[in-house]
Motif scaffolding. Structure first.
Motif, PDB file in Angstrom:
ATOM      1  N   ARG A   1     -25.741 -14.479   9.609  1.00  0.00           N
ATOM      2  CA  ARG A   1     -27.024 -13.791   9.673  1.00  0.00           C
ATOM      3  C   ARG A   1     -26.845 -12.509  10.479  1.00  0.00           C
ATOM      4  O   ARG A   1     -26.484 -12.543  11.640  1.00  0.00           O
ATOM      5  CB  ARG A   1     -28.075 -14.707  10.287  1.00  0.00           C
ATOM      6  N   LEU A   2     -27.099 -11.406   9.829  1.00  0.00           N
ATOM      7  CA  LEU A   2     -26.894 -10.114  10.445  1.00  0.00           C
ATOM      8  C   LEU A   2     -28.147  -9.634  11.155  1.00  0.00           C
ATOM      9  O   LEU A   2     -29.254 -10.058  10.845  1.00  0.00           O
ATOM     10  CB  LEU A   2     -26.497  -9.085   9.388  1.00  0.00           C
ATOM     11  N   LYS A   3     -27.946  -8.730  12.088  1.00  0.00           N
ATOM     12  CA  LYS A   3     -29.076  -8.108  12.751  1.00  0.00           C
ATOM     13  C   LYS A   3     -29.814  -7.204  11.756  1.00  0.00           C
ATOM     14  O   LYS A   3     -29.271  -6.807  10.727  1.00  0.00           O
ATOM     15  CB  LYS A   3     -28.596  -7.302  13.954  1.00  0.00           C
ATOM     16  N   THR A   4     -31.038  -6.890  12.085  1.00  0.00           N
ATOM     17  CA  THR A   4     -31.884  -6.142  11.170  1.00  0.00           C
ATOM     18  C   THR A   4     -31.257  -4.814  10.769  1.00  0.00           C
ATOM     19  O   THR A   4     -31.208  -4.470   9.579  1.00  0.00           O
ATOM     20  CB  THR A   4     -33.262  -5.884  11.811  1.00  0.00           C
ATOM     21  N   ASP A   5     -30.775  -4.050  11.726  1.00  0.00           N
ATOM     22  CA  ASP A   5     -30.228  -2.737  11.385  1.00  0.00           C
ATOM     23  C   ASP A   5     -28.965  -2.869  10.540  1.00  0.00           C
ATOM     24  O   ASP A   5     -28.725  -2.079   9.618  1.00  0.00           O
ATOM     25  CB  ASP A   5     -29.976  -1.882  12.637  1.00  0.00           C
ATOM     26  N   GLU A   6     -28.150  -3.890  10.812  1.00  0.00           N
ATOM     27  CA  GLU A   6     -26.955  -4.122  10.001  1.00  0.00           C
ATOM     28  C   GLU A   6     -27.334  -4.449   8.559  1.00  0.00           C
ATOM     29  O   GLU A   6     -26.734  -3.948   7.607  1.00  0.00           O
ATOM     30  CB  GLU A   6     -26.125  -5.256  10.609  1.00  0.00           C
ATOM     31  N   THR A   7     -28.344  -5.301   8.418  1.00  0.00           N
ATOM     32  CA  THR A   7     -28.834  -5.674   7.096  1.00  0.00           C
ATOM     33  C   THR A   7     -29.313  -4.452   6.318  1.00  0.00           C
ATOM     34  O   THR A   7     -28.970  -4.264   5.149  1.00  0.00           O
ATOM     35  CB  THR A   7     -29.994  -6.677   7.235  1.00  0.00           C
ATOM     36  N   LEU A   8     -30.106  -3.623   6.964  1.00  0.00           N
ATOM     37  CA  LEU A   8     -30.677  -2.472   6.285  1.00  0.00           C
ATOM     38  C   LEU A   8     -29.612  -1.450   5.897  1.00  0.00           C
ATOM     39  O   LEU A   8     -29.679  -0.849   4.814  1.00  0.00           O
ATOM     40  CB  LEU A   8     -31.743  -1.824   7.163  1.00  0.00           C
ATOM     41  N   PHE A   9     -28.626  -1.251   6.747  1.00  0.00           N
ATOM     42  CA  PHE A   9     -27.544  -0.329   6.386  1.00  0.00           C
ATOM     43  C   PHE A   9     -26.722  -0.865   5.217  1.00  0.00           C
ATOM     44  O   PHE A   9     -26.252  -0.088   4.375  1.00  0.00           O
ATOM     45  CB  PHE A   9     -26.649  -0.041   7.595  1.00  0.00           C
ATOM     46  N   LEU A  10     -26.550  -2.183   5.141  1.00  0.00           N
ATOM     47  CA  LEU A  10     -25.862  -2.762   3.983  1.00  0.00           C
ATOM     48  C   LEU A  10     -26.623  -2.465   2.696  1.00  0.00           C
ATOM     49  O   LEU A  10     -26.030  -2.117   1.669  1.00  0.00           O
ATOM     50  CB  LEU A  10     -25.726  -4.278   4.151  1.00  0.00           C
TER      51      LEU A  10
ATOM     52  N   ASN B   1     -28.913   4.964  17.718  1.00  0.00           N
ATOM     53  CA  ASN B   1     -28.157   5.960  18.471  1.00  0.00           C
ATOM     54  C   ASN B   1     -26.713   5.996  17.963  1.00  0.00           C
ATOM     55  O   ASN B   1     -26.258   5.116  17.226  1.00  0.00           O
ATOM     56  CB  ASN B   1     -28.219   5.698  19.976  1.00  0.00           C
ATOM     57  N   GLU B   2     -25.996   7.012  18.361  1.00  0.00           N
ATOM     58  CA  GLU B   2     -24.648   7.250  17.831  1.00  0.00           C
ATOM     59  C   GLU B   2     -23.714   6.073  18.091  1.00  0.00           C
ATOM     60  O   GLU B   2     -22.940   5.680  17.217  1.00  0.00           O
ATOM     61  CB  GLU B   2     -24.074   8.532  18.452  1.00  0.00           C
ATOM     62  N   THR B   3     -23.792   5.503  19.292  1.00  0.00           N
ATOM     63  CA  THR B   3     -22.913   4.382  19.632  1.00  0.00           C
ATOM     64  C   THR B   3     -23.188   3.173  18.752  1.00  0.00           C
ATOM     65  O   THR B   3     -22.257   2.532  18.244  1.00  0.00           O
ATOM     66  CB  THR B   3     -23.089   3.986  21.108  1.00  0.00           C
ATOM     67  N   ARG B   4     -24.456   2.869  18.553  1.00  0.00           N
ATOM     68  CA  ARG B   4     -24.812   1.719  17.721  1.00  0.00           C
ATOM     69  C   ARG B   4     -24.382   1.936  16.274  1.00  0.00           C
ATOM     70  O   ARG B   4     -23.866   1.013  15.634  1.00  0.00           O
ATOM     71  CB  ARG B   4     -26.331   1.486  17.791  1.00  0.00           C
ATOM     72  N   PHE B   5     -24.569   3.131  15.763  1.00  0.00           N
ATOM     73  CA  PHE B   5     -24.173   3.420  14.393  1.00  0.00           C
ATOM     74  C   PHE B   5     -22.667   3.266  14.211  1.00  0.00           C
ATOM     75  O   PHE B   5     -22.187   2.718  13.210  1.00  0.00           O
ATOM     76  CB  PHE B   5     -24.618   4.823  13.996  1.00  0.00           C
ATOM     77  N   LYS B   6     -21.896   3.721  15.192  1.00  0.00           N
ATOM     78  CA  LYS B   6     -20.443   3.575  15.130  1.00  0.00           C
ATOM     79  C   LYS B   6     -20.042   2.093  15.149  1.00  0.00           C
ATOM     80  O   LYS B   6     -19.106   1.687  14.461  1.00  0.00           O
ATOM     81  CB  LYS B   6     -19.779   4.309  16.295  1.00  0.00           C
ATOM     82  N   ASP B   7     -20.768   1.301  15.930  1.00  0.00           N
ATOM     83  CA  ASP B   7     -20.493  -0.142  15.973  1.00  0.00           C
ATOM     84  C   ASP B   7     -20.751  -0.788  14.614  1.00  0.00           C
ATOM     85  O   ASP B   7     -19.992  -1.664  14.176  1.00  0.00           O
ATOM     86  CB  ASP B   7     -21.369  -0.814  17.040  1.00  0.00           C
TER      87      ASP B   7
END
Length: 215
Positions: free
Chosen positions: A85-94, A136-142
């Motif tokens: 189960r992915l976090k919301t932002d991970e899901t949406l970017f997928l 933020n930039e760090t989260r996006f890179k992660d």
């Protein structure tokens, strides 16, 4: 499985370590592409000895996937409980990556199953489709690093004229990870946050084999 390993080693004339390294690589990275540097040897071994690896991964609760046209091989979990189960932002970017991928395919902008884009395009599409502020930039890179580990994207160089814009190749893996039911979530997403920090609907679970929820 040691008996099967001994048999395939004798029949192939290869070293047992080659089969062990390939199995470990796929378990750690999920997919191997013949077009990605350092992965070709793993893909070729998986393709050539499908019966052995199929039995090996089946014993581990995984199914072997091989697409000879796209030169892509890897594993997917058999049991639903293995889904992550992915976090919301991970899901949406997928979801965004899958849509970009499909648009490129429809426009024949594809090379060996890979489509080229960049981080600015991904972020712009994220805002356009899901009506949220970009992380933020760090989260996006992660997030990109997470997707890279699972073979969904291949990160390239940054542009000389814009060091914050990075080349990204989306791989065919995105079609396996993001199912049609999963993709439909983007159409109904209204920009509000779910009650939890992951997507509650079971259709939004991705077929990854490793724990990926990260703080």
């Amino acid at each position: 499985m040691l008996r099967e390993l001994k048999k395939v080693v004798e029949e192939s004339g290869k070293d047992a370590q080659e089969f062990q390294q390939t199995a470990n690589f796929v378990i750690a990275n999920q997919f191997a592409s013949a077009y990605k540097h350092g992965q070709r040897k793993h893909y070729l071994l998986l393709e050539s000895y499908q019966d052995y690896f199929d039995n090996l991964f089946d014993a581990l609760g995984m199914k072997l996937y091989i697409n000879e046209n796209e030169r892509l091989a890897g594993v997917l979990p058999i049991q639903k409980e293995a889904f992550v189960r992915l976090k919301t932002d991970e899901t949406l970017f997928l979801l965004v990556l899958r849509q970009i991928y499909e648009e490129k395919i429809e426009n024949f902008e594809v090379d060996n199953g890979f489509v080229a884009t960049n981080t600015h395009t991904i972020l712009d599409r994220f805002v356009q489709l899901v009506k949220r502020e970009i992380p933020n930039e760090t989260r996006f890179k992660d997030i990109l690093a997470l997707f890279s580990r699972h073979g969904i994207v291949i990160r390239g160089k940054t542009y000389e004229e814009d060091s914050k814009n990075q080349m990204v190749n989306i791989t065919p893996v995105v079609r396996l990870i993001v199912t049609e039911a999963y993709l439909r979530q983007l159409e109904s997403f209204n920009g509000t946050d779910p009650d939890e920090d992951d997507v509650a609907d079971s259709d939004a679970e991705t077929e990854t084999t490793q724990e990926t929820n990260q703080d």
